[in-house]
Design an enzyme around this catalytic site. Structure first.
Site, PDB file in Angstrom:
ATOM      1  CB  ILE A 154      -1.078  -0.390   1.058  1.00  0.00           C
ATOM      2  CG1 ILE A 154      -1.838  -1.110   1.170  1.00  0.00           C
ATOM      3  CG2 ILE A 154      -1.762   1.087   1.645  1.00  0.00           C
ATOM      4  CD1 ILE A 154      -2.973  -1.546   2.299  1.00  0.00           C
ATOM      5  CB  THR A 232      -5.599   3.889   5.756  1.00  0.00           C
ATOM      6  OG1 THR A 232      -3.298   4.931   5.644  1.00  0.00           O
ATOM      7  CG2 THR A 232      -5.691   5.727   5.478  1.00  0.00           C
ATOM      8  CB  SER A 233      -1.176   1.189   8.895  1.00  0.00           C
ATOM      9  OG  SER A 233      -1.187   1.740  10.562  1.00  0.00           O
ATOM     10  NE  ARG A 234      -5.062  -4.178  11.036  1.00  0.00           N
ATOM     11  CZ  ARG A 234      -6.410  -4.286   9.916  1.00  0.00           C
ATOM     12  NH1 ARG A 234      -5.794  -3.103   9.419  1.00  0.00           N
ATOM     13  NH2 ARG A 234      -5.857  -5.541   9.299  1.00  0.00           N
ATOM     14  CG  ASP A 258     -10.358   3.862   7.622  1.00  0.00           C
ATOM     15  OD1 ASP A 258     -11.199   4.105   7.504  1.00  0.00           O
ATOM     16  OD2 ASP A 258     -10.115   2.566   7.103  1.00  0.00           O
ATOM     17  CD  GLU A 263     -10.275  -0.429  13.411  1.00  0.00           C
ATOM     18  OE1 GLU A 263      -9.339   0.597  13.814  1.00  0.00           O
ATOM     19  OE2 GLU A 263     -10.224  -1.535  13.497  1.00  0.00           O
ATOM     20  CG  HIS A 295     -11.095  -0.485   9.878  1.00  0.00           C
ATOM     21  ND1 HIS A 295      -9.969  -1.047  10.869  1.00  0.00           N
ATOM     22  CD2 HIS A 295     -10.764  -1.146   8.676  1.00  0.00           C
ATOM     23  CE1 HIS A 295      -9.333  -1.632   9.844  1.00  0.00           C
ATOM     24  NE2 HIS A 295      -9.216  -1.657   8.723  1.00  0.00           N
ATOM     25  CD  GLN A 296     -14.768   5.840   5.071  1.00  0.00           C
ATOM     26  OE1 GLN A 296     -15.723   6.078   5.977  1.00  0.00           O
ATOM     27  NE2 GLN A 296     -15.343   6.329   3.826  1.00  0.00           N
ATOM     28  CB  ALA A 297      -9.093   2.361   3.880  1.00  0.00           C
ATOM     29  CG  PHE A 298     -11.929  -2.498   3.353  1.00  0.00           C
ATOM     30  CD1 PHE A 298     -12.304  -2.246   5.022  1.00  0.00           C
ATOM     31  CD2 PHE A 298     -12.936  -3.370   3.422  1.00  0.00           C
ATOM     32  CE1 PHE A 298     -13.436  -2.121   5.487  1.00  0.00           C
ATOM     33  CE2 PHE A 298     -14.402  -3.642   3.432  1.00  0.00           C
ATOM     34  CZ  PHE A 298     -14.477  -2.985   5.586  1.00  0.00           C
TER      35      PHE A 298
END
Ligand code: NAD
Length: 331
Positions: A154, A232-234, A258, A263, A295-298
């Site tokens: 990524i 946007t990782s963890r 994200d 979470e 957590h919507q990046a995917f």
């Protein structure tokens, strides 16, 4: 192969139905895999889990007792799964390593632009018929220095996009990628130098012991005043309390994320009208110049298609007694 899908979201179900149409004996439930729900897998040979599920040692032992021999993770990250324990228990685990790195890299760019160009504020102002621009001044990305922590799948795509904006790129990774140096003139430096020189820092490492809380009071102290941090990782890569302190002290100018370290059980669920019990998350959500996405990046059409296709590919390999190339266990 009789398979129980934990944490099934309404929006991914049509993709799973399509990719797995030749499968029988599938059951989809919305509950996450936890110590309490693991017993639901009794009578299933395989389970499929998502990023927010808990496949730690205790849970894996409960799955083994329930008769599960296979876990198909519907995500790239597998920090929620104890692979060493799965090896011991002879439970095969596979993930979806690269379903769409573009989806995540593009979401990181969306966070940068939304924060820099104050798009949320613009939306709320024009909704009130306030068409002034005094509060909406941002900065050009052109010629800014962007630090990329983790230049894997990524991070590499993100590097290409930011190169297109005319940014200078600095990378930090334990494994350097020479093609990024050649294609985008990215320079590898230490984490400290990356922090000192970057206007924007975007995190794309995996979460492990070495990356846990790598953004903390000390690394933040090296950063430029008003730096923008994007994650946007963890969530666990960032010490959220230290970030909140630095935002309040105006050391960090913008924070777009994200993911969030606590979470699990919150992101992917609708709490509207209810009270949130996590004071750190509540504080983060109230701060100006902070943009949290759940957590919507995917969540793009292409990524969901690839996740479903690869998950069923992994299951098909096991049905045919083959090792999937995405297998994380080794026995
Ligand atoms: P990847 O494995 O291709 O890249 C990770 C990089 O981190 C590798 O280059 C690795 O060498 C580097 N790394 C590992 N330890 C390091 C350390 N101590 N210091 C510096 N670099 C280190 O992974 P990827 O597919 O590019 O995923 C990147 C991240 O994005 C992961 O954390 C993954 O879980 C996350 N992710 C998030 C979403 C989302 O929806 N927000 C979706 C997919 C992936």
């Amino acid at each position: 192969m009789k398979t129980l899908f934990f944490s099934t979201k309404n929006f991914e179900k049509p993709y799973l139905d399509k990719s797995g149409k030749d499968f029988h004996d599938l059951n989809f439930i919305p509950e996450a895999l936890t110590e309490q729900t693991a017993a639901k897998a009794a009578g299933y040979e395989a389970v499929s889990i998502f990023a927010g599920d808990d496949a730690s040692s205790n849970v894996l032992n409960k799955l083994k007792e329930a008769g599960v021999g296979y876990i198909a993770i519907r995500a790239a990250g597998y920090d929620n799964t104890n692979i060493a324990e799965a090896n011991k228990l002879n439970i095969r685990v596979a993930n979806v390593p690269a379903y769409s790195p573009y989806a995540i890299a593009e979401h990181a760019v969306a966070l940068i632009l939304a924060l820099n160009r104050k798009l949320m504020l613009a939306k709320s102002q024009v909704t009130d018929y306030n068409f002034t621009t005094g509060n909406l001044v941002g900065f050009d990305l052109h010629r800014k220095t962007v630090g990329i922590i983790g230049t894997g799948t990524i991070g590499s795509i993100f590097a290409g996009i930011m190169h297109g904006f005319g940014c200078k790129l600095i990378g930090y990774d334990i494994i350097e990628n020479p093609s990024l140096i050649k294609k985008y003139q990215l320079e590898y430096h230490t984490l400290e130098t990356l922090c000192r020189e970057s206007d924007i820092i975007s995190i794309h490492t995996c979460l492990n012991e070495s990356t846990h809380h790598m953004i903390n009071r000390e690394t933040i102290s090296f950063m430029k005043p008003s730096v923008m941090i994007i994650n946007t990782s963890r969530g666990g890569c960032v010490n959220t309390t230290d970030v909140i302190d630095a935002i309040e002290n105006k050391k960090i100018g913008f924070f777009g994320t994200d993911v969030y370290e606590k979470e699990r059980g919150v992101f992917f669920y609708d709490y509207s009208g209810k009270e949130l019990s996590d004071p750190i998350l509540k504080k983060l959500l109230q701060l100006p110049n902070v943009l949290v996405t759940p957590h919507q990046a995917f969540a793009t059409h292409e990524a969901l298609t690839n996740i479903a296709d690869t998950t069923f590919h992994n299951l098909r390999c096991w049905i045919n007694q083959q090792r999937s190339e995405n297998e994380l266990t080794r026995f």
